[in-house]
Scaffold this active site. Structure first.
Site, mmCIF file in Angstrom:
data_model
loop_
_atom_site.group_PDB
_atom_site.id
_atom_site.type_symbol
_atom_site.label_atom_id
_atom_site.label_comp_id
_atom_site.label_asym_id
_atom_site.label_seq_id
_atom_site.Cartn_x
_atom_site.Cartn_y
_atom_site.Cartn_z
ATOM 1 N NE ARG A 15 4.209 -6.957 -10.756
ATOM 2 C CZ ARG A 15 4.557 -6.925 -11.826
ATOM 3 N NH1 ARG A 15 5.133 -7.812 -12.707
ATOM 4 N NH2 ARG A 15 4.013 -5.877 -12.911
ATOM 5 C CG ASP A 36 -0.768 -4.703 -11.526
ATOM 6 O OD1 ASP A 36 -0.359 -4.551 -12.752
ATOM 7 O OD2 ASP A 36 -0.285 -4.951 -10.408
ATOM 8 C CG ASP A 71 -3.884 2.462 -20.080
ATOM 9 O OD1 ASP A 71 -3.447 2.947 -19.187
ATOM 10 O OD2 ASP A 71 -3.855 3.150 -21.058
ATOM 11 C CG ASN A 98 -0.398 0.637 -4.490
ATOM 12 O OD1 ASN A 98 0.292 0.775 -3.741
ATOM 13 N ND2 ASN A 98 -0.258 -0.459 -5.405
ATOM 14 C CE1 TYR A 166 6.902 8.101 -8.059
ATOM 15 C CE2 TYR A 166 7.841 9.349 -6.650
ATOM 16 C CZ TYR A 166 7.081 8.259 -6.973
ATOM 17 O OH TYR A 166 6.796 7.442 -6.062
#
Length: 223
Positions: A15, A36, A71, A98, A166
């Site tokens: 996505r 993904d 994973d 990404n 993060y």
């Protein structure tokens, strides 16, 4: 730009930004692996259909594409992704990491599980992916490795409370870029990082945005 005959892995490609990158590479001739696991916005859970649906759409347009739902927070997952890519296409030329997620947790509430999960995708994954892709990138005529950082980590004016973990992971990718850029120079492996700003589900946006579109980031990634 012509990517005919080259094989690209794009993580988090089911996505958003990753899918935009994968589509653009495929349109220009690349064989693309859509990596993904289909996790939710907090990095939890899994949905194999996310990667497989993206691959079906690419194949319908004539592209050669493969879905992988491993994973990437573990070395085994990263190694398996590279192995399956080689089994399907025989080579690896481009690796775009990404995949990522945004989670908020104040310093005083930071727990080991949350931190480990965040560093898994932002610190461990790029290192393990590079580790297992490296011998094959060295054999490529035009090897490329692209990582993903964030303005939330790079610039104090864009920092936000609760994004400590993060930001630690996203700054780690800048250090990895610099280190691998040195290691890869003698082999012609070019290593870069992009700090994308686009309205995707990480912004809570599920429809096509009128501005800050993922496709606006993609030309820079291809370059």
């Amino acid at each position: 730009m012509d990517f005919s005959g080259r094989t690209a892995i794009v993580t988090g490609a089911g996505r958003g930004l990753g899918l935009s990158y994968a589509r653009a590479l495929a349109r220009r001739g690349a064989q693309v692996v859509i990596s993904d696991c289909g996790s939710d916005g907090s990095g939890s859970g899994a949905d194999d259909s996310v990667a497989h649906d993206a691959v079906r759409a690419l194949r319908a347009s004539g592209a050669r594409a493969l879905a992988d739902t491993a994973d990437l927070g573990t070395e085994v997952g990263c190694q398996g992704l590279v192995q399956r890519t080689l089994e399907a296409f025989g080579s690896l030329d481009i690796l775009i990491h990404n995949a990522g997620w945004v989670g908020y947790q104040a310093l005083e509430q930071t727990d080991a599980g949350f931190l480990e999960r965040m560093l898994g995708i932002n610190l461990y994954a790029p290192i393990w992916l590079a580790r297992h892709a490296w011998p094959h990138l060295r054999q490529s005529a035009a090897p490329r490795l692209l990582l993903t950082t964030s303005d939330r980590a790079l610039y104090p004016e864009y920092a936000q409370p609760g994004l400590l973990a993060y930001c630690a992971g996203k700054m780690a990718q800048v250090g990895i870029m610099n280190a691998l850029g040195q290691e890869g120079a003698e082999h012609g492996i070019r290593v870069n990082a992009v700090s994308p700003v686009a309205k995707t589900r990480m912004w809570g946006v599920s429809e096509e945005p009128p501005e800050l579109k993922p496709d606006w980031v993609t030309p820079g990634v291809l370059f």
